[in-house]
Write a protein that holds these residues in place. Structure first.
Motif, PDB file in Angstrom:
ATOM      1  N   SER A   1      -3.777  -0.476   5.115  1.00 39.95           N
ATOM      2  CA  SER A   1      -3.529  -0.439   3.755  1.00 39.95           C
ATOM      3  C   SER A   1      -3.981   0.917   3.296  1.00 39.95           C
ATOM      4  CB  SER A   1      -3.936  -1.547   2.849  1.00 39.95           C
ATOM      5  OG  SER A   1      -5.215  -1.403   2.514  1.00 39.95           O
TER       6      SER A   1
ATOM      7  N   GLY B   1      -3.946  -1.758  -2.479  1.00 38.13           N
ATOM      8  CA  GLY B   1      -4.116  -2.167  -1.145  1.00 38.13           C
ATOM      9  C   GLY B   1      -5.087  -2.910  -0.609  1.00 38.13           C
TER      10      GLY B   1
ATOM     11  N   ALA C   1       0.639  -1.255  -0.080  1.00 37.17           N
ATOM     12  CA  ALA C   1      -0.044   0.140  -0.138  1.00 37.17           C
ATOM     13  C   ALA C   1       1.026   1.210   0.176  1.00 37.17           C
ATOM     14  CB  ALA C   1      -1.035  -0.019   1.251  1.00 37.17           C
TER      15      ALA C   1
END
Length: 249
Positions: free
Chosen positions: A102, A58, A50
């Motif tokens: 993320s 992500g 991410a």
């Protein structure tokens, strides 16, 4: 493929592969490693993806981590099935935490990039102002702005043309949009149009010339970068107007 699209594709590939490789690396020690610790290690892999990718990357990384946690690190091994209730709960938490963390990593990266970008924009505008304050020639200001535009908009090239409006070219306007106004048809672009795009230079209400931008094919730069480009052109116009050079109305 443009740099933006290539980066996004690489991020998606990393989102699919990185959790798989991490889970596979944990296989030799999975009997000595608790499910919670294994999940935490996979969360680190999700955050790493991410941090360099997009929100979609992500999400894909979080889903990939949950899938390979199930396949490699929970009994029965090498099967997409979990029999232990605690492992099920851990897998769900891995997915949820991976998704949340993320997205936070992506947001933090974007905020950092915004801060760096704002600082670079301020430096560029201040540099133009200093040249004018130091009494440098308007040609020096124009040349400085030309170089800044190349870097700011990631152009292949850029040239300045004094006092002419030859050709009907797409134009980078004050609202940051790129428009092409032709008889009976007005087009707004999301990607750079083919060929050159003009950025007009006006000072004191007078038209002095235009920067002719030669971009790489692909999406337009971020809107903020385009606003700064327009502001730089305005500073060049002010320098030309202050010098009292001939102009074309």
């Amino acid at each position: 493929m443009s740099g933006y699209r290539l980066h996004d594709a690489a991020a998606l590939l990393a989102a699919l592969v990185a959790p798989f490789l991490v889970a596979l690396a944990l296989v030799p020690v999975r009997t000595d490693l608790s499910a919670t610790n294994a999940a935490l290690i996979l969360v680190v892999a999700v955050v790493a993806v991410a941090a360099i990718g997009t929100r979609i990357a992500g999400v894909v990384a979080a889903l990939s981590a949950a899938v390979w946690f199930d396949f490699f690190l929970t009994e029965p091994y090498q099967r997409f099935a979990i029999t232990d209730r605690e492992d099920v709960e851990t897998a769900v938490l891995l997915l949820v935490v991976g998704l949340i963390v993320s997205q936070l990593a992506v947001r933090a990266r974007r905020l950092q990039r915004t801060v760096v970008s704002d600082a670079a924009h301020m430096t560029s505008l201040q540099g133009t102002a200093r040249l004018a304050e130091d009494g440098r020639s308007p040609e020096a200001v124009v040349e400085y702005v030309r170089r800044e535009l190349v870097g700011l908009l990631e152009l292949r090239g850029c040239r300045f043309e004094y006092g002419t409006l030859m050709g009907n070219l797409p134009r980078l306007e004050h609202d940051g949009g790129v428009w092409h106004d032709r008889p009976g048809r007005v087009t707004e672009y999301a990607d750079w149009p083919d060929g050159e795009t003009e950025l007009r230079v006006v000072g004191g209400g007078h038209y002095y010339g235009r920067f002719l931008l030669d971009p790489h094919p692909g999406p337009l730069p971020p809107e903020q970068d385009r606003f700064v480009a327009v502001a730089l052109a305005a500073q060049a116009g002010a320098a030309l107007d202050t010098a009292g050079l001939s102009h074309q109305a």
